[in-house]
Design a protein around this motif. Structure first.
Motif, PDB file in Angstrom:
ATOM      1  N   ALA A 180      -2.954   1.682 -17.634  1.00  0.00           N
ATOM      2  CA  ALA A 180      -1.837   0.771 -17.923  1.00  0.00           C
ATOM      3  C   ALA A 180      -0.823   0.796 -16.780  1.00  0.00           C
ATOM      4  O   ALA A 180      -0.288  -0.237 -16.389  1.00  0.00           O
ATOM      5  N   ALA A 181      -0.583   1.971 -16.233  1.00  0.00           N
ATOM      6  CA  ALA A 181       0.353   2.086 -15.108  1.00  0.00           C
ATOM      7  C   ALA A 181      -0.199   1.373 -13.876  1.00  0.00           C
ATOM      8  O   ALA A 181       0.566   0.755 -13.131  1.00  0.00           O
ATOM      9  N   ASP A 192       3.506  -6.170 -12.186  1.00  0.00           N
ATOM     10  CA  ASP A 192       4.936  -6.164 -12.509  1.00  0.00           C
ATOM     11  C   ASP A 192       5.762  -6.325 -11.236  1.00  0.00           C
ATOM     12  O   ASP A 192       6.204  -5.362 -10.627  1.00  0.00           O
ATOM     13  N   ARG A 193       5.979  -7.564 -10.835  1.00  0.00           N
ATOM     14  CA  ARG A 193       6.667  -7.848  -9.570  1.00  0.00           C
ATOM     15  C   ARG A 193       8.158  -7.525  -9.593  1.00  0.00           C
ATOM     16  O   ARG A 193       8.734  -7.217  -8.561  1.00  0.00           O
ATOM     17  N   ASN A 194       8.806  -7.613 -10.760  1.00  0.00           N
ATOM     18  CA  ASN A 194      10.244  -7.350 -10.786  1.00  0.00           C
ATOM     19  C   ASN A 194      10.572  -5.913 -11.173  1.00  0.00           C
ATOM     20  O   ASN A 194      11.743  -5.548 -11.243  1.00  0.00           O
ATOM     21  N   GLY A 195       9.547  -5.087 -11.428  1.00  0.00           N
ATOM     22  CA  GLY A 195       9.745  -3.667 -11.673  1.00  0.00           C
ATOM     23  C   GLY A 195      10.429  -3.311 -12.974  1.00  0.00           C
ATOM     24  O   GLY A 195      10.989  -2.224 -13.094  1.00  0.00           O
ATOM     25  N   ASP A 196      10.350  -4.195 -13.975  1.00  0.00           N
ATOM     26  CA  ASP A 196      11.032  -3.909 -15.244  1.00  0.00           C
ATOM     27  C   ASP A 196      10.165  -3.151 -16.251  1.00  0.00           C
ATOM     28  O   ASP A 196      10.573  -2.915 -17.375  1.00  0.00           O
ATOM     29  N   GLY A 197       8.948  -2.767 -15.840  1.00  0.00           N
ATOM     30  CA  GLY A 197       8.079  -2.000 -16.724  1.00  0.00           C
ATOM     31  C   GLY A 197       7.344  -2.843 -17.752  1.00  0.00           C
ATOM     32  O   GLY A 197       6.742  -2.312 -18.683  1.00  0.00           O
ATOM     33  N   ARG A 198       7.389  -4.159 -17.570  1.00  0.00           N
ATOM     34  CA  ARG A 198       6.698  -5.092 -18.464  1.00  0.00           C
ATOM     35  C   ARG A 198       6.027  -6.152 -17.611  1.00  0.00           C
ATOM     36  O   ARG A 198       6.423  -6.389 -16.483  1.00  0.00           O
ATOM     37  N   ALA A 208       0.813  -1.208   0.000  1.00  0.00           N
ATOM     38  CA  ALA A 208       0.000   0.000   0.000  1.00  0.00           C
ATOM     39  C   ALA A 208       0.848   1.262   0.000  1.00  0.00           C
ATOM     40  O   ALA A 208       0.363   2.325  -0.333  1.00  0.00           O
ATOM     41  N   ALA A 209       2.109   1.169   0.373  1.00  0.00           N
ATOM     42  CA  ALA A 209       2.982   2.331   0.409  1.00  0.00           C
ATOM     43  C   ALA A 209       3.180   2.924  -0.979  1.00  0.00           C
ATOM     44  O   ALA A 209       3.465   4.101  -1.115  1.00  0.00           O
ATOM     45  N   ASP A 210       3.069   2.109  -2.017  1.00  0.00           N
ATOM     46  CA  ASP A 210       3.202   2.612  -3.378  1.00  0.00           C
ATOM     47  C   ASP A 210       1.977   3.445  -3.727  1.00  0.00           C
ATOM     48  O   ASP A 210       0.855   3.030  -3.485  1.00  0.00           O
ATOM     49  N   ALA A 211       2.194   4.598  -4.324  1.00  0.00           N
ATOM     50  CA  ALA A 211       1.066   5.431  -4.760  1.00  0.00           C
ATOM     51  C   ALA A 211       0.393   4.769  -5.954  1.00  0.00           C
ATOM     52  O   ALA A 211       1.058   4.235  -6.839  1.00  0.00           O
ATOM     53  N   LYS A 212      -0.934   4.816  -5.980  1.00  0.00           N
ATOM     54  CA  LYS A 212      -1.691   4.208  -7.064  1.00  0.00           C
ATOM     55  C   LYS A 212      -1.658   5.135  -8.280  1.00  0.00           C
ATOM     56  O   LYS A 212      -2.137   6.263  -8.214  1.00  0.00           O
ATOM     57  N   ALA A 252       2.551  -0.690 -26.449  1.00  0.00           N
ATOM     58  CA  ALA A 252       1.285  -0.794 -27.179  1.00  0.00           C
ATOM     59  C   ALA A 252       0.520  -2.072 -26.818  1.00  0.00           C
ATOM     60  O   ALA A 252      -0.714  -2.076 -26.814  1.00  0.00           O
ATOM     61  N   GLU A 253       1.239  -3.141 -26.519  1.00  0.00           N
ATOM     62  CA  GLU A 253       0.566  -4.395 -26.134  1.00  0.00           C
ATOM     63  C   GLU A 253      -0.216  -4.197 -24.833  1.00  0.00           C
ATOM     64  O   GLU A 253      -1.366  -4.634 -24.713  1.00  0.00           O
ATOM     65  N   LEU A 254       0.420  -3.564 -23.889  1.00  0.00           N
ATOM     66  CA  LEU A 254      -0.228  -3.308 -22.608  1.00  0.00           C
ATOM     67  C   LEU A 254      -1.413  -2.364 -22.794  1.00  0.00           C
ATOM     68  O   LEU A 254      -2.481  -2.574 -22.209  1.00  0.00           O
ATOM     69  N   GLU A 255      -1.241  -1.362 -23.634  1.00  0.00           N
ATOM     70  CA  GLU A 255      -2.340  -0.435 -23.929  1.00  0.00           C
ATOM     71  C   GLU A 255      -3.509  -1.177 -24.580  1.00  0.00           C
ATOM     72  O   GLU A 255      -4.671  -0.908 -24.267  1.00  0.00           O
ATOM     73  N   SER A 256      -3.223  -2.124 -25.471  1.00  0.00           N
ATOM     74  CA  SER A 256      -4.283  -2.918 -26.111  1.00  0.00           C
ATOM     75  C   SER A 256      -5.021  -3.769 -25.083  1.00  0.00           C
ATOM     76  O   SER A 256      -6.241  -3.904 -25.139  1.00  0.00           O
ATOM     77  N   PHE A 257      -4.271  -4.350 -24.176  1.00  0.00           N
ATOM     78  CA  PHE A 257      -4.885  -5.150 -23.121  1.00  0.00           C
ATOM     79  C   PHE A 257      -5.821  -4.289 -22.272  1.00  0.00           C
ATOM     80  O   PHE A 257      -6.953  -4.666 -21.995  1.00  0.00           O
ATOM     81  N   VAL A 258      -5.347  -3.126 -21.887  1.00  0.00           N
ATOM     82  CA  VAL A 258      -6.141  -2.215 -21.063  1.00  0.00           C
ATOM     83  C   VAL A 258      -7.388  -1.759 -21.836  1.00  0.00           C
ATOM     84  O   VAL A 258      -8.487  -1.704 -21.277  1.00  0.00           O
TER      85      VAL A 258
END
Length: 140
Positions: free
Chosen positions: A35-36, A43-49, A26-30, A123-129
């Protein structure tokens, strides 16, 4: 229930992906961007994918959280009625096992992994969203 139509898999996966329950502390700001927010949850490893493994694990965590009686399937009140809207499935009890659900995850992920690198980004993530948003807006 018969799950001959893979539309249910997409509907279930998109419904789970849209869950409001955050997967990170919860410490992370939403983030405000959809997509974000999805990256924030998966994204558990924080690589942006989002890798298939991250996606699968997030989806199965959500399944398990809904399985209130711990029997390895969703049925009755555990099974959200919104998942049936437009899924083109036969209504015969609203039940899906964890294995049936899991089997639908890779084909759903692959629909959006355009470059077949096992990751959703850009774009893939945007398509999913966008697909998730369209699905949600098409429900009564």
């Amino acid at each position: 229930m018969s799950y001959r139509n893979t539309g249910l898999g997409l509907a279930l996966a998109l419904a789970f992906a849209g869950s409001a329950a955050a997967q990170k502390p919860a410490a992370d700001a939403k983030p405000a961007d959809p997509a974000a927010r999805l990256l924030h949850r998966m994204d558990r490893n924080g690589d942006g994918r989002i890798s298939f493994e991250e996606y699968r694990n997030a989806m199965l965590r959500r399944f398990d959280a809904r399985d209130k009686n711990g029997d390895g399937k969703l049925d009755g009140e555990e099974f959200p009625k919104s998942w049936l809207a437009g899924a083109g499935i036969e209504d015969s009890g609203h039940s899906i096992s964890r294995d049936e659900f899991s089997d639908q995850l890779e084909p759903t992920f692959n629909q959006f992994d355009a470059d077949r690198d096992g990751q959703l980004a850009g774009a893939e993530l945007e398509s999913f969203v966008a697909a998730r948003k369209a699905r949600r807006e098409s429900q009564p």
